[in-house]
Design an enzyme around this catalytic site. Structure first.
Site, PDB file in Angstrom:
ATOM      1  N   GLU A 102      78.083  36.014  40.807  1.00 31.66           N
ATOM      2  CA  GLU A 102      77.996  37.465  40.691  1.00 31.66           C
ATOM      3  C   GLU A 102      79.375  38.068  40.417  1.00 31.66           C
ATOM      4  OE1 GLU A 102      76.644  41.046  43.744  1.00 31.66           O
ATOM      5  OE2 GLU A 102      75.684  39.079  43.837  1.00 31.66           O
ATOM      6  N   ASP A 130      72.047  49.469  41.245  1.00 36.79           N
ATOM      7  CA  ASP A 130      72.588  50.023  42.486  1.00 36.79           C
ATOM      8  C   ASP A 130      72.090  51.451  42.599  1.00 36.79           C
ATOM      9  OD1 ASP A 130      75.135  49.616  44.580  1.00 36.79           O
ATOM     10  OD2 ASP A 130      74.778  51.688  43.987  1.00 36.79           O
TER      11      ASP A 130
END
Length: 458
Positions: free
Chosen positions: A276, A343
């Site tokens: 990530e 997000d």
């Protein structure tokens, strides 16, 4: 039916001293104090309902976001909620296209974080007035009405409104069954709580052991500061969880492109599903180079491209610090990521996240949301549950991050059952914090901060 004139907008700087315990620490953010700009909307409606919105920060700088929220307030005050949600696309564009404020954006950075906080409060208020949790409000919404909340500007070269409508229409098939599945089984999660970079080995082992007893099967470990330490810690956690459980790694933007490939080649023995944020979140072509083998993008890159991560079975995941839908569009176009991480507070609230979910569906890239922080788990669970029910219709290679911090400060905290998010039942966006927690942790005048700032050395 949305109702009421917005009569008051207030915003508070809320900070939790998580750096004292190393919680949230990674290769780039070594001492985060999980924080939030906390927006409250009030109306003149008789129901007395309030809308609560947050955006996530790491301590210093929260006061800057608070200033940006106040700079946006004139777009919200004295507006009728029904008018706002009746032309949500127009309202979104009004906030993001302010002729002066956009100069310090546009649709990125502090001003976009502030936009997210304001819009999150609007969505919370709307869902409360409808008497539904946010995910259910979205699931039940007519596809045309849903799409009217999205600003398609800058993404129509990859997704038109008509294409998005076709995706939602296809998602109607089996929708009721998928909703029932969510209510019964929940949405699969993975945990990051065990392996923050600042945790000593004893803490990592203890938390990992507890997570295994609680039924967790997917784990993420922070990497990127020191290769030999990463090898040691990854070996430790892989030995604890065994060969059959899923392991992910997160470098939090630490590396240059060649360094990322070299580093991950050394960690490949631990069989991570993904790495990530291996490099700058703005480097689309860098992510593409890291993720797949092929023709070098620049002279001299052959040694790195030939070792790219695709042949090693390691995917690339990113998104938690992607500014907006345009960056996601380009990452998808460049085939630069195998796992997309929305997000709830970095993008422009639900509105912009809807656009990204629909693009991900078109490109057939699984969405695995970023969560944690202050309230991110509470918010993003609504988005990913909606995604499964109405958009993706799949759980293949999909999971949502879970971090076991600070939920006790929320009025409607997440519910985890058998390592899965159970759909919220309370009306709203799960954004409302307990007033006692807000008062104690308001910066710098709350009880917690008065004590810390008065301590020797502060």
């Amino acid at each position: 039916m949305a109702r009421g004139r917005i009569s008051r907008l207030s915003v508070r700087d809320i900070r939790f001293p998580t750096s004292l315990g190393g919680h949230g620490s990674d290769a780039m953010h070594t001492d985060p104090d999980y924080s939030a700009a906390y927006v409250i909307l009030e109306t003149d409606a008789e129901d007395g309902l309030k809308g609560y919105g947050i955006t996530f920060t790491l301590g210093r700088g929260t006061e800057v976001v608070v200033c940006a929220v106040n700079a946006l307030a004139h777009h919200v005050l004295n507006r009728d909620l029904g008018d706002i949600v009746g032309d949500f696309r127009g309202f979104y564009r009004q906030l993001t296209s302010d002729g002066q404020l956009r100069w310090i954006g546009p649709e990125k950075g502090v001003v976009h974080l502030a936009t997210a906080a304001v819009l999150n409060a609007v969505w919370d208020l709307w869902a409360k007035q409808e008497g539904k949790p946010l995910w259910k409000l979205l699931v039940d919404m007519d596809p045309r009405r849903l799409l009217s909340c999205i600003d398609f500007r800058y993404i129509t070269d990859v997704l038109t409104e008509e294409e998005a409508h076709e995706i939602l229409q296809r998602g109607q098939v089996g929708k009721r069954e998928r909703e029932e599945q969510m209510l019964t089984e929940g949405y699969p999660a993975y945990t990051t709580s065990c392996a923050w970079l600042g945790y000593p080995d004893a803490t990592l082992q203890q938390l990992c052991s507890e997570a295994l007893k609680d039924g967790w099967t997917r784990f993420k470990v922070k990497v990127g500061a020191d290769l030999q330490d990463d090898i040691r810690r990854c070996q430790l956690i892989r030995n604890m969880i065994g060969p059959e459980k899923t392991l992910m790694m997160d470098a939090n933007q630490r590396w240059d492109v060649p360094e990322a490939v070299e580093w991950m080649a050394r960690l490949a023995e631990f069989r991570p599903l993904w790495i990530e944020e291996p490099t700058s979140p703005d480097d689309i072509l860098g992510h593409a180079a890291i993720s797949k083998a092929g023709k070098p993008l620049l002279p001299g890159w052959w040694p790195y491209i030939l070792q790219a991560l695709a042949p090693l079975g390691i995917g690339v995941a990113t998104g938690e610090q992607c500014h907006n839908r345009v960056i996601f569009k380009q990452l998808l176009q460049a085939k630069a990521l195998q796992f997309l991480q929305i997000d709830s507070c970095r993008l422009g609230s639900v509105n912009e996240n809807l656009a990204v979910l629909l693009m991900a569906k078109k490109f057939d890239v699984p969405v695995c949301p970023h969560a944690g922080g202050v309230g991110l788990c509470e918010l993003v669970q609504h988005l990913i549950i909606f995604d499964f029910i109405s958009v993706s219709a799949s759980l293949k290679d999909r999971m949502c991050e879970y971090v076991d911090h600070l939920h006790e400060h929320f009025k409607y905290p997440v519910r985890i059952k058998k390592a899965s998010y159970m759909p919220p039942k309370d009306a709203g966006y799960s954004t409302e914090m307990k007033e006692e927690s807000v008062k104690k942790h308001q910066y710098p005048d709350g009880e917690v901060w008065k004590k810390l700032l008065a301590a020797p050395g502060d």
